[in-house]
Design an enzyme around this catalytic site. Structure first.
Site, short mmCIF file in Angstrom:
data_model
loop_
_atom_site.label_atom_id
_atom_site.label_comp_id
_atom_site.label_asym_id
_atom_site.label_seq_id
_atom_site.Cartn_x
_atom_site.Cartn_y
_atom_site.Cartn_z
N CYS A 86 0.96 45.54 -2.76
CA CYS A 86 -0.46 44.87 -2.83
C CYS A 86 -0.62 43.97 -1.69
O CYS A 86 0.19 43.76 -0.73
CB CYS A 86 -0.65 43.98 -4.15
SG CYS A 86 0.49 42.56 -4.16
N CYS B 130 1.76 41.01 -1.29
CA CYS B 130 3.10 41.34 -1.03
C CYS B 130 3.03 41.78 0.42
O CYS B 130 4.08 41.52 1.01
CB CYS B 130 3.58 42.52 -1.81
SG CYS B 130 3.89 41.92 -3.51
N HIS C 14 6.02 40.44 -8.38
CA HIS C 14 6.31 41.78 -7.86
C HIS C 14 7.73 42.11 -7.34
O HIS C 14 8.31 41.03 -6.82
CB HIS C 14 5.17 42.33 -6.77
CG HIS C 14 4.01 42.35 -7.37
ND1 HIS C 14 2.70 42.79 -6.75
CD2 HIS C 14 3.65 42.36 -8.52
CE1 HIS C 14 1.77 42.80 -7.51
NE2 HIS C 14 2.29 42.66 -8.74
N GLU D 78 8.83 43.31 -4.56
CA GLU D 78 8.89 43.03 -3.27
C GLU D 78 9.04 41.51 -3.19
O GLU D 78 9.83 40.77 -2.14
CB GLU D 78 7.56 43.45 -2.29
CG GLU D 78 7.31 45.09 -2.42
CD GLU D 78 6.26 45.00 -3.57
OE1 GLU D 78 6.47 44.86 -4.78
OE2 GLU D 78 5.16 45.78 -3.12
#
Length: 163
Positions: free
Chosen positions: A118, A121, A79, A81
């Protein structure tokens, strides 16, 4: 010409970073900023050297009809992040802000509705020492989340899936 406000400026940078994304469904970009200096950037994409979904031509989570916010271990991507966090030292992230923008490729390139990191993250953001997260809702609107809220309201205790 009117000058762009600083928060939307950093969200615009995150949107530009998202264009490097390799996900077929959504393009996310993240920018970490401290003291008005960009610390790092990240976008959603497969780990270095591995085939990207755009190269494969399919998304395994989509093929398996996995709902949003679930079974991320099957996703090929790291991801945005997470990529931004692993590209910076913790010292530089302490007290910083993360700016996140998502573009939904399945929804005509509109901004992702109700975008949110999520649960994995969120944990990374907490441990990185980031203080706040700005999430773009549209070209000029955003939400501010104080990371302490995620600490105080630990969703993992309730067993809620998705986001």
């Amino acid at each position: 010409m009117e000058r762009r406000d600083k928060i939307n400026y950093y969200l615009d940078l995150a949107e530009m970073v998202s264009q490097r994304g390799t996900c077929l469904r959504k393009q996310y970009g993240a920018v970490i900023v401290k003291n008005d200096e960009v610390v790092s950037t990240g976008y959603a994409g497969a780990p270095r050297g591995r085939a990207n979904c755009i190269d494969l031509g399919y998304c395994i989570r989509e093929k398996l009809q996995i709902p949003r916010g679930e079974r991320y271990e099957l996703c090929r991507s790291v991801h945005a992040e997470a990529n931004a966090i692993i590209s910076a030292s913790r010292e530089r992230m302490l007290g910083s802000s993360l700016y996140l923008t998502g573009i939904d490729l399945k929804e005509n390139g509109n901004y992702v509705r109700n975008a949110n990191p999520c649960s994995m993250c969120k944990r990374l953001i907490i441990n990185a020492g980031i203080d706040q997260v700005f999430i773009r809702d549209d070209k000029d609107s955003f939400r501010l989340i104080t990371v302490q809220e995620w600490v105080d309201n630990d969703e993992s205790l309730s067993g809620v899936m998705g986001y």
